[in-house]
Design an enzyme around this catalytic site. Structure first.
Site, PDB file in Angstrom:
ATOM      1  N   HIS A 119       0.838  -1.201   0.000  1.00  0.00           N
ATOM      2  CA  HIS A 119       0.000   0.000   0.000  1.00  0.00           C
ATOM      3  C   HIS A 119       0.871   1.248   0.000  1.00  0.00           C
ATOM      4  O   HIS A 119       1.288   1.731   1.055  1.00  0.00           O
ATOM      5  CB  HIS A 119      -0.923  -0.003   1.225  1.00  0.00           C
ATOM      6  CG  HIS A 119      -1.965   1.076   1.211  1.00  0.00           C
ATOM      7  ND1 HIS A 119      -3.316   0.812   1.115  1.00  0.00           N
ATOM      8  CD2 HIS A 119      -1.869   2.429   1.257  1.00  0.00           C
ATOM      9  CE1 HIS A 119      -3.993   1.949   1.118  1.00  0.00           C
ATOM     10  NE2 HIS A 119      -3.124   2.954   1.202  1.00  0.00           N
ATOM     11  N   HIS A 127      -9.842   1.354  -0.305  1.00  0.00           N
ATOM     12  CA  HIS A 127      -9.627   2.138   0.912  1.00  0.00           C
ATOM     13  C   HIS A 127     -10.931   2.182   1.713  1.00  0.00           C
ATOM     14  O   HIS A 127     -11.978   2.561   1.178  1.00  0.00           O
ATOM     15  CB  HIS A 127      -9.231   3.571   0.565  1.00  0.00           C
ATOM     16  CG  HIS A 127      -7.814   3.735   0.124  1.00  0.00           C
ATOM     17  ND1 HIS A 127      -7.311   3.104  -0.985  1.00  0.00           N
ATOM     18  CD2 HIS A 127      -6.789   4.477   0.641  1.00  0.00           C
ATOM     19  CE1 HIS A 127      -6.035   3.445  -1.132  1.00  0.00           C
ATOM     20  NE2 HIS A 127      -5.696   4.272  -0.159  1.00  0.00           N
ATOM     21  N   GLU A 139     -10.645   4.190   7.384  1.00  0.00           N
ATOM     22  CA  GLU A 139      -9.529   5.068   7.744  1.00  0.00           C
ATOM     23  C   GLU A 139     -10.105   6.329   8.370  1.00  0.00           C
ATOM     24  O   GLU A 139     -10.143   6.478   9.589  1.00  0.00           O
ATOM     25  CB  GLU A 139      -8.693   5.389   6.505  1.00  0.00           C
ATOM     26  CG  GLU A 139      -7.512   6.312   6.775  1.00  0.00           C
ATOM     27  CD  GLU A 139      -6.829   6.784   5.500  1.00  0.00           C
ATOM     28  OE1 GLU A 139      -5.713   7.303   5.612  1.00  0.00           O
ATOM     29  OE2 GLU A 139      -7.416   6.662   4.400  1.00  0.00           O
ATOM     30  N   HIS A 186       1.023   4.975  -2.419  1.00  0.00           N
ATOM     31  CA  HIS A 186       0.622   5.809  -3.548  1.00  0.00           C
ATOM     32  C   HIS A 186       1.878   6.393  -4.188  1.00  0.00           C
ATOM     33  O   HIS A 186       2.702   7.005  -3.499  1.00  0.00           O
ATOM     34  CB  HIS A 186      -0.289   6.936  -3.073  1.00  0.00           C
ATOM     35  CG  HIS A 186      -1.537   6.449  -2.408  1.00  0.00           C
ATOM     36  ND1 HIS A 186      -2.747   6.356  -3.071  1.00  0.00           N
ATOM     37  CD2 HIS A 186      -1.768   6.013  -1.142  1.00  0.00           C
ATOM     38  CE1 HIS A 186      -3.666   5.896  -2.240  1.00  0.00           C
ATOM     39  NE2 HIS A 186      -3.098   5.682  -1.063  1.00  0.00           N
ATOM     40  N   ASP A 234       2.008   3.957   2.951  1.00  0.00           N
ATOM     41  CA  ASP A 234       0.949   4.833   2.435  1.00  0.00           C
ATOM     42  C   ASP A 234       1.485   5.987   1.579  1.00  0.00           C
ATOM     43  O   ASP A 234       1.557   5.876   0.358  1.00  0.00           O
ATOM     44  CB  ASP A 234       0.093   5.349   3.586  1.00  0.00           C
ATOM     45  CG  ASP A 234      -1.272   5.831   3.155  1.00  0.00           C
ATOM     46  OD1 ASP A 234      -1.648   5.612   1.988  1.00  0.00           O
ATOM     47  OD2 ASP A 234      -1.984   6.413   3.990  1.00  0.00           O
ATOM     48  N   ASP A 235       1.821   7.103   2.190  1.00  0.00           N
ATOM     49  CA  ASP A 235       2.386   8.281   1.509  1.00  0.00           C
ATOM     50  C   ASP A 235       3.573   8.750   2.357  1.00  0.00           C
ATOM     51  O   ASP A 235       3.491   9.775   3.048  1.00  0.00           O
ATOM     52  CB  ASP A 235       1.348   9.404   1.395  1.00  0.00           C
ATOM     53  CG  ASP A 235       0.085   8.963   0.675  1.00  0.00           C
ATOM     54  OD1 ASP A 235       0.086   8.960  -0.566  1.00  0.00           O
ATOM     55  OD2 ASP A 235      -0.893   8.608   1.356  1.00  0.00           O
TER      56      ASP A 235
END
Length: 322
Positions: free
Chosen positions: A11, A189, A192, A13, A270-271
């Site tokens: 996961h 997603h 969250e 991006h 994630d990011d």
């Protein structure tokens, strides 16, 4: 701590992994003022809505096929340097269209970066095409159709990301049907920003093999049991969850509780630069903040390979490297 362990990430991006130093170089290349979204090598945002705006601003300095090849190769080489053997990158062909590059050129640039990184370090990677929820159902369906029709062998899954509070999961279900019928792996997603109901809706209406985040499922014991019974894999990103205030601190984060309840969990970033983290840090947190042993962390990595959207021969080769 965990530097000796092999790592896998399901996961992340792509634009969200853009290193600030590379973004600054790109901004200078295109004469873009970064003061509104970056200062002293740090991306600037205060809440989830501002994070999405900052994310888009950062993405704007990546404009050509070559830019995307460079971004992809740079991140994968960073991963390979910490012992990562497999990565799935969440990408948006729709973003390629929006910036005027075109979906095909965008995807070719990303794919070129994957090939270059593999040639240098041996890291395997695949692409998860995503539709962005806040742009509405039609755009998400378009993304699914693009993924379903593509002959790019690196595209192996479909996802929906973006503002979780916009629209109902039911509004987007058709996109997942299109992707599933094309043989793509399904993840979404959920759980969250929104609560357990978001995860329940995703399970009921999308039937995903995996859920991005999914951690708010902990609010519903029956749902946790259902996830465990189904074998649904959660792509858990603890550093992201704390940065976005999904949970106030690591002691209150449910990663261990979910795993102890029989839910299949994995670790991702994630990011990463947006959330002051990295896959290396996430693995270290698994040890230091959550108290997992090396064997337990390796088991989560094995789960990630077992749940990866890729061919069986590559899966077997990756499992043999653990």
């Amino acid at each position: 701590m965990t530097s000796h362990l092999k790592k896998v990430e399901l996961h992340c991006h792509l634009e969200g992994a853009a290193p600030p130093a590379l973004t600054l170089a790109q901004a200078r290349k295109y004469n873009v003022d970064t003061n509104a979204f970056m200062r002293d090598g740090v991306y600037l945002w205060k809440d989830f809505a501002e994070f999405l705006v900052c994310y888009d601003k950062v993405s704007e300095v990546y404009r050509t096929e070559e830019d995307y090849a460079l971004l992809t190769e740079t991140y994968l080489e960073e991963l390979a340097g910490i012992g990562t053997i497999y990565s799935e990158l969440i990408v948006s062909p729709d973003h390629g269209d929006r910036i005027g590059l075109g979906a095909d050129a965008y995807m070719e640039g990303v794919s070129a970066g994957i090939r270059a990184a593999k040639e240098k370090s041996g890291i395997e990677a695949r692409l998860i095409v995503t539709g962005e929820r806040h742009f509405g159902p039609e755009r998400v369906v378009k993304a699914a159709e693009y993924a379903a029709k593509s002959d790019n062998p690196l595209i192996s899954g479909f996802n929906m990301a973006g503002e979780e509070r916009m629209g109902r999961v039911a509004d987007y279900a058709r996109a997942f049907d299109i992707a599933r019928e094309a043989g793509l792996g399904i993840t979404i997603h959920a759980g969250e920003v929104c609560g357990a109901f978001s995860v329940a809706d995703a399970v009921e209406l999308v039937r995903p093999a995996r859920i991005g985040h999914g951690v708010r499922a902990i609010e519903d014991a029956d749902l946790v049991k259902r996830l465990a019974d189904l074998g649904t894999v959660l792509e858990v990103c603890p550093g992201s969850n704390i940065a976005l205030n999904v949970f106030p601190d690591f002691p209150s984060h449910p990663l261990r509780k979910l795993r102890d309840a029989g839910v299949r969990v994995t670790i991702s970033s994630d990011d990463p630069p947006f959330f002051h983290t990295s896959l290396k840090r996430e693995y270290e947190l698994a040890s230091t903040a959550f108290g997992f042993s090396d064997d337990e962390i390796n088991a989560m990595t094995r789960t990630a390979i077992e749940a990866a959207f890729l061919d069986e021969a590559t899966r077997a080769a990756l499992l043999a490297r653990l």
